[in-house]
Design a protein around this motif. Structure first.
Motif, short mmCIF file in Angstrom:
data_model
loop_
_atom_site.label_atom_id
_atom_site.label_comp_id
_atom_site.label_asym_id
_atom_site.label_seq_id
_atom_site.Cartn_x
_atom_site.Cartn_y
_atom_site.Cartn_z
N TYR A 100 48.81 -26.98 42.08
CA TYR A 100 47.50 -26.33 42.00
C TYR A 100 47.28 -25.51 43.26
O TYR A 100 47.96 -25.72 44.27
N ASN A 101 46.37 -24.59 43.20
CA ASN A 101 46.11 -23.69 44.31
C ASN A 101 45.19 -24.37 45.33
O ASN A 101 43.98 -24.45 45.11
N HIS A 102 45.78 -24.88 46.44
CA HIS A 102 44.95 -25.58 47.42
C HIS A 102 44.65 -24.74 48.66
O HIS A 102 44.42 -25.28 49.74
N VAL A 103 44.65 -23.43 48.47
CA VAL A 103 44.31 -22.53 49.58
C VAL A 103 42.92 -22.88 50.12
O VAL A 103 42.70 -22.96 51.34
N ASP A 104 41.95 -23.10 49.22
CA ASP A 104 40.60 -23.44 49.67
C ASP A 104 40.58 -24.82 50.34
O ASP A 104 39.90 -25.02 51.34
N ALA A 105 41.30 -25.77 49.76
CA ALA A 105 41.32 -27.13 50.34
C ALA A 105 41.97 -27.13 51.72
O ALA A 105 41.61 -27.93 52.58
N ASP A 106 42.92 -26.21 51.95
CA ASP A 106 43.52 -26.09 53.28
C ASP A 106 42.47 -25.66 54.30
O ASP A 106 42.50 -26.06 55.45
N ARG A 107 41.55 -24.80 53.85
CA ARG A 107 40.52 -24.30 54.77
C ARG A 107 39.37 -25.28 54.94
O ARG A 107 38.68 -25.27 55.95
N ASP A 108 39.12 -26.08 53.89
CA ASP A 108 38.04 -27.06 53.93
C ASP A 108 38.37 -28.15 52.92
O ASP A 108 38.18 -27.97 51.72
#
Lengths: 172, 186
Positions: A100-108
């Protein structure tokens, strides 16, 4: 705040999406099995939310940076779990998951694993407290045999040992 | 998720799960779940937006106390990039992954379009009600106005439901695939 709900009826589009998804899994992942719950268990909350000890669980591949990352190279997935102390600084958490795309989770991390938000709700008195430990797996397990025979019982015991009344869960 | 959740619930613990694929959750069978039309990596909201995240988490925890039917799935009324409280995001860290700003622009455009159609639908409803109360005498006018209201509602459903779902599917699947191909995604 309303809690109206309806039994989920598949629309033809959802049925097609589900069939496509299952067909892709069966072709793309050797050893994949379609496992569903034969019966749904039910444990109602036995006290008000404001007295409940809450813990977190995610299949989103969250772990402490200092911990061993999940194995995302194995085509059969990774059925092991990780323990996350809920006193941890959320900046010390990382995501290892490739489905899944965890780009946002990496940032927050809170948009998948809302530990900071849970602390705020505890401070506001909406929940009674936070269990000392939370747990995580990496949700990609085409054959859930080990996951269900080994990890799930270990997680159930671990959550019981932490004194949690309610587990909030997110999936990767 | 539903398998592990059901096992833990069976061990005597209450559980509540978030899902963005409610049809899969329903097929597997989860004790209690909350769904919202957000991408897979954003089940508790957008990054760096604590008000939004707190609202979604609060609603989900309350649902754990309020849902009384095994297998119930509560749908929250939020849509991706359309939360009622505006917040300027504050990020805790940088992401190493790629990001598609186009998806945010498309979501904002769909949001704008949805509001315009909603406004116009309200106008048509008022116009139809006026015709009903004060008939113009034109033979097909009432039917035409009520048909227009129904068409506006159908258009709204396409933008608010189907179009938004297609965008989430792109975000969920294609951006992940592209990130894997680029080797930036770990």
């Amino acid at each position: 705040m309303t809690t109206q709900h309806r039994p989920w009826q598949f629309t033809p589009d959802e049925q097609r999406k589900f069939d496509d998804w299952m067909a892709r899994i069966m072709v793309g992942h050797t050893g994949a099995t379609d496992v569903r719950n034969p019966a749904i268990h039910w444990t109602p909350l036995h006290k008000p939310l404001s007295q409940c000890i809450v813990s977190l669980f995610t299949t989103g591949g969250v772990h402490l940076r200092s911990d061993t990352p999940f194995d995302i190279d194995n085509p059969h997935g990774d059925w092991t779990h990780r323990q996350i102390p809920t006193a941890a600084d959320t900046r010390d958490l990382a995501v290892t998951h490739s489905h899944y795309n965890h780009v946002d989770a990496d940032r927050d991390i809170n948009c998948m694993f809302p530990l900071d938000r849970l602390r705020e709700l505890r401070d506001q008195g909406l929940i009674g407290g936070i269990a000392p430990m939370a747990y995580s797996i990496m949700g990609f397990n085409p054959d859930p045999d080990n996951l269900m025979s080994r990890t799930a019982p270990a997680l159930a015991q671990a959550f019981q040992d932490t004194g949690a009344d309610l587990i909030f869960m997110t999936c990767g | 998720m539903g398998l592990v959740q059901n096992h833990i619930e069976g061990a005597g613990l209450s559980t509540i799960s978030m899902t963005v694929q409610p049809h899969i959750t329903a097929a597997v069978g989860a004790p209690r779940a909350v769904t919202l039309r957000y991408p897979a990596g954003n089940q508790v909201g957008e990054a760096g937006k604590p008000i939004q995240q707190r609202a979604i988490l609060t609603w989900a925890l309350q649902a754990a106390a309020d849902l009384t039917a095994p297998g119930a799935i509560l749908e929250l009324p939020y849509r991706w990039r359309r939360f009622p409280v505006p917040e300027q995001p504050v990020y805790a860290a940088e992401s190493q992954g790629a990001y598609h700003p186009q998806t945010a622009e498309i979501a904002a455009a769909l949001d704008h379009l949805s509001r315009l159609i909603q406004d116009y639908k309200t106008h048509l409803e008022q116009r139809a009600a006026h015709e009903d109360a004060n008939p113009s005498g034109i033979q097909h006018a009432p039917q035409a106005l009520h048909d227009a209201v129904a068409r506006a509602a159908a258009l709204l459903q396409i933008i608010d439901g189907d179009a938004m779902d297609q965008l989430r599917e792109i975000i969920n699947r294609i951006t992940v695939m592209e990130l894997m191909i680029s080797g930036k995604f770990v």
